[in-house]
Motif scaffolding. Structure first.
Motif, short mmCIF file in Angstrom:
data_model
loop_
_atom_site.label_atom_id
_atom_site.label_comp_id
_atom_site.label_asym_id
_atom_site.label_seq_id
_atom_site.Cartn_x
_atom_site.Cartn_y
_atom_site.Cartn_z
N TYR A 55 26.83 -9.73 35.97
CA TYR A 55 26.66 -11.03 35.32
C TYR A 55 26.25 -10.85 33.86
O TYR A 55 26.75 -11.52 32.96
CB TYR A 55 25.63 -11.87 36.08
CG TYR A 55 26.24 -12.79 37.12
CD1 TYR A 55 26.20 -14.16 36.96
CD2 TYR A 55 26.85 -12.28 38.26
CE1 TYR A 55 26.75 -15.02 37.91
CE2 TYR A 55 27.40 -13.12 39.21
CZ TYR A 55 27.35 -14.48 39.04
OH TYR A 55 27.90 -15.32 39.98
N LEU A 56 25.30 -9.93 33.61
CA LEU A 56 24.86 -9.70 32.23
C LEU A 56 25.99 -9.10 31.40
O LEU A 56 26.09 -9.36 30.19
CB LEU A 56 23.65 -8.77 32.23
CG LEU A 56 22.34 -9.40 32.71
CD1 LEU A 56 21.25 -8.33 32.85
CD2 LEU A 56 21.88 -10.50 31.76
N GLN A 90 28.13 -11.48 29.42
CA GLN A 90 27.58 -11.89 28.13
C GLN A 90 27.52 -10.73 27.14
O GLN A 90 27.71 -10.92 25.94
CB GLN A 90 26.17 -12.46 28.32
CG GLN A 90 26.13 -13.80 29.05
CD GLN A 90 26.72 -14.91 28.22
OE1 GLN A 90 27.88 -15.27 28.39
NE2 GLN A 90 25.95 -15.47 27.30
N TYR A 91 27.23 -9.54 27.65
CA TYR A 91 27.07 -8.36 26.79
C TYR A 91 27.99 -7.25 27.30
O TYR A 91 27.58 -6.39 28.07
CB TYR A 91 25.62 -7.89 26.80
CG TYR A 91 24.63 -8.96 26.41
CD1 TYR A 91 24.49 -9.36 25.07
CD2 TYR A 91 23.83 -9.59 27.37
CE1 TYR A 91 23.60 -10.34 24.71
CE2 TYR A 91 22.93 -10.57 27.01
CZ TYR A 91 22.82 -10.94 25.68
OH TYR A 91 21.91 -11.92 25.31
N GLU A 93 22.06 -24.88 40.19
CA GLU A 93 23.21 -24.28 39.51
C GLU A 93 24.45 -24.27 40.38
O GLU A 93 25.57 -24.51 39.89
CB GLU A 93 22.86 -22.85 39.07
CG GLU A 93 24.01 -22.10 38.43
CD GLU A 93 24.54 -22.78 37.18
OE1 GLU A 93 25.66 -22.43 36.76
OE2 GLU A 93 23.86 -23.66 36.62
N HIS A 150 28.74 -20.31 29.85
CA HIS A 150 27.55 -19.54 29.45
C HIS A 150 26.32 -20.00 30.24
O HIS A 150 25.46 -19.19 30.60
CB HIS A 150 27.33 -19.68 27.95
CG HIS A 150 28.42 -19.05 27.13
ND1 HIS A 150 28.63 -17.69 27.11
CD2 HIS A 150 29.37 -19.58 26.33
CE1 HIS A 150 29.65 -17.41 26.32
NE2 HIS A 150 30.12 -18.54 25.83
N MET A 151 26.24 -21.30 30.49
CA MET A 151 25.13 -21.80 31.28
C MET A 151 25.18 -21.23 32.70
O MET A 151 24.16 -20.83 33.27
CB MET A 151 25.16 -23.32 31.35
CG MET A 151 23.99 -23.92 32.12
SD MET A 151 24.32 -25.61 32.67
CE MET A 151 25.57 -25.32 33.90
N VAL A 183 26.46 -18.40 33.70
CA VAL A 183 26.07 -16.99 33.70
C VAL A 183 24.56 -16.85 33.64
O VAL A 183 23.95 -16.12 34.42
CB VAL A 183 26.73 -16.25 32.52
CG1 VAL A 183 26.15 -14.84 32.39
CG2 VAL A 183 28.24 -16.17 32.73
N TRP A 184 23.93 -17.57 32.73
CA TRP A 184 22.49 -17.41 32.55
C TRP A 184 21.69 -18.01 33.69
O TRP A 184 20.80 -17.37 34.24
CB TRP A 184 22.05 -18.02 31.21
CG TRP A 184 22.42 -17.16 30.06
CD1 TRP A 184 23.34 -17.41 29.08
CD2 TRP A 184 21.91 -15.85 29.77
NE1 TRP A 184 23.42 -16.37 28.20
CE2 TRP A 184 22.56 -15.39 28.60
CE3 TRP A 184 20.96 -15.03 30.39
CZ2 TRP A 184 22.28 -14.15 28.04
CZ3 TRP A 184 20.69 -13.79 29.83
CH2 TRP A 184 21.35 -13.36 28.66
N ILE A 185 22.02 -19.25 34.05
CA ILE A 185 21.27 -19.85 35.15
C ILE A 185 21.70 -19.22 36.47
O ILE A 185 20.90 -19.09 37.39
CB ILE A 185 21.47 -21.39 35.18
CG1 ILE A 185 21.00 -22.00 33.85
CG2 ILE A 185 20.67 -22.00 36.33
CD1 ILE A 185 21.09 -23.50 33.79
N LEU A 241 22.12 -16.25 37.05
CA LEU A 241 21.28 -15.08 37.26
C LEU A 241 20.08 -15.40 38.15
O LEU A 241 19.57 -14.54 38.85
CB LEU A 241 20.80 -14.51 35.92
CG LEU A 241 21.80 -13.64 35.16
CD1 LEU A 241 21.28 -13.36 33.76
CD2 LEU A 241 22.02 -12.33 35.91
#
Length: 455
Positions: free
Chosen positions: A111-112, A115-116, A157, A278-279, A281-283, A285
């Motif tokens: 998941y990270l 983004q990266y 989420e 993007h939300m 991916v972050w939430i 997590l």
């Protein structure tokens, strides 16, 4: 002196642990089942497994409320079948809870990585272990409160994900080549349904882990049944909803062998640069973190209980100044980190690390489910006067359904995963070998427990 855990958890904390332990299964892992059975075949597999889990939890809760000890299934089987029964259930549970976290940690890394892209998923996975082992060492109330927060966010989420993709949902997408996975087995539909069992179980795997926090629950005879029943109902609704909406978002075959199916499904609807993506991916997590963090709590309590009873070295049941089993926490973490770095080094039936760890954890779970249901039947006969604040509904039919489906799942698991089955059996055999050489250790532990009870 026998170490004891402090009761500090209420119903909402136990619900969060029960759901949080499992909820990562809604975020990843299950989609490997599509590659084996297709969307339609896997839907049948999931319905069978959901039935098994619902019957299991409604039955298992009787044991948890009647015997609220940190060992969970270990304590029930030991009471029903003696030391050997306790050993089988305890080791199986330990394998389940030690091998599930590496799979989740790798999904956190995946998941990270969305983004990266330059971030090594393995290093991210190890970082997750370091952070959440430390948090678990700081006290169960803090750990459980954190679990509650991330679990609620994870549920929200998943609901947001379903809401965002719903306008573009297409049943034609979900059913297109819906039996395609069966080609792997020469077109035998029933074969694919059974082969996909581990990935359907991943939807619900580890919900029973809340039993390992029972010793730390306030009024467990009341709080545990409420937490378990609301927990399984929450998970069944989420599992079915997420699977159907993800499958209808686009080409489901593109999601069937990856660790981040929900972000990729959302990409099919909103594109690569949407704020919704993007939300997610972050939430998203938080769902992985909830399970990862909760299962660390679970495996540490299983190490603790087995050690306290003399089945494992005594040092694993030592408590820190925060009254947490810190040595048990770190032991499971070391095993998990070794598993992460074995990815690409050890090849198990051509599976990815994630699929192999899921399958290993499921072997432990299924053996434990069988032992738990057998314990329920045995204790009903051998201890009819045991105080039971909750009785399994529909007894003996409901627990019999859970037992029968568990046996079917175990047979299918062994048939389709012979190498992992052999490794699982070897680990159980090593544990039994240790058991045979440590009778004096268990006697000392029993004497200490008796002395503590008489104080």
């Amino acid at each position: 002196m026998t170490e004891k855990l402090k009761p500090t958890l209420g119903t909402i904390h136990l619900w969060a642990i029960a759901v949080g332990l499992v909820i990562s299964g809604e975020y990843f892992g299950w989609s490997y089942g599509w590659g084996v059975a297709g969307t339609l075949g896997f839907l049948i597999t999931t319905a069978i497994v959901a039935t098994m889990y619902t019957c299991f939890i409604f039955s298992f809760t009787e044991l948890t409320a009647a015997i609220p000890q940190a060992g969970g299934p270990f304590a029930y089987s030991r009471r029903a079948f003696g030391d050997t029964g306790g050993l089988i259930a305890g080791l199986a549970t330990l394998i389940e809870f030690v091998f599930a976290p590496p799979a989740i940690a790798m999904a956190i890394g995946a998941y990270l990585n969305v983004q990266y892209p330059n971030l090594d998923p393995k290093l991210a996975a190890v970082g997750a272990y370091v952070v959440f082992m430390a948090l678990n060492c700081l006290g169960v109330k803090l750990a459980a409160t954190f679990e509650l927060c991330v679990t609620v966010l994870a549920v929200i989420e998943l609901l947001i994900f379903m809401g965002v993709v719903a306008p573009d949902f297409s049943m034609a997408n979900f059913t297109a080549k819906g039996w395609a996975g069966f080609d792997h087995f020469g077109g035998a539909a029933i074969t694919g349904i059974f082969a996909a069992i581990p990935f359907a179980i991943w939807f619900f795997l580890a919900i029973e882990g809340a039993a390992m926090a029972a010793e730390e629950a306030k009024n467990p005879k009341r709080t545990i049944p409420v937490a378990y029943i609301t927990g399984i109902l929450t998970l069944v609704v989420l599992a079915i909803g997420v699977m159907i909406f993800a499958g209808g978002a686009g080409d489901w075959q593109a999601l069937s062998g990856i660790n981040d199916p929900l972000p990729q499904a959302m990409k099919m609807v909103v594109g690569d640069n949407s704020r919704w993506l993007h939300m997610l991916v972050w939430i998203g997590l938080f769902g992985l973190i909830a399970s990862f963090h909760g299962i660390i709590l679970g495996y540490s309590r299983q190490f603790f209980a087995l050690s306290r009873a003399g089945y494992l070295p005594a040092g694993l049941s030592k408590l820190s100044a925060f009254k947490t089993p810190h040595r048990a926490i770190f032991t499971g973490g070391v095993i998990g980190i070794i598993a992460i770095f074995s990815d690409g080094v050890i090849n198990l039936q051509g599976m990815s690390l994630t699929a192999a760890m899921i399958t290993m954890a499921v072997f432990g779970a299924i053996v434990m489910y069988i032992m738990s249901m057998l314990s329920l039947f045995k204790l009903r006969r051998s201890e009819p006067n045991m105080k039971r604040s909750y009785l399994a509904p529909g007894y003996p039919v409901v627990p019999a359904i859970a037992l029968a489906l568990s046996v079917v799942c175990l047979i299918a698991m062994v048939w389709f995963n012979p190498i992992i089955a052999i490794i699982f059996a070897a680990m159980m055999a090593v544990g039994y070998g240790y058991f045979l050489t440590t009778h004096a250790q268990r006697k000392d532990a029993a004497d200490a427990e008796l002395a503590a009870a008489n104080q």
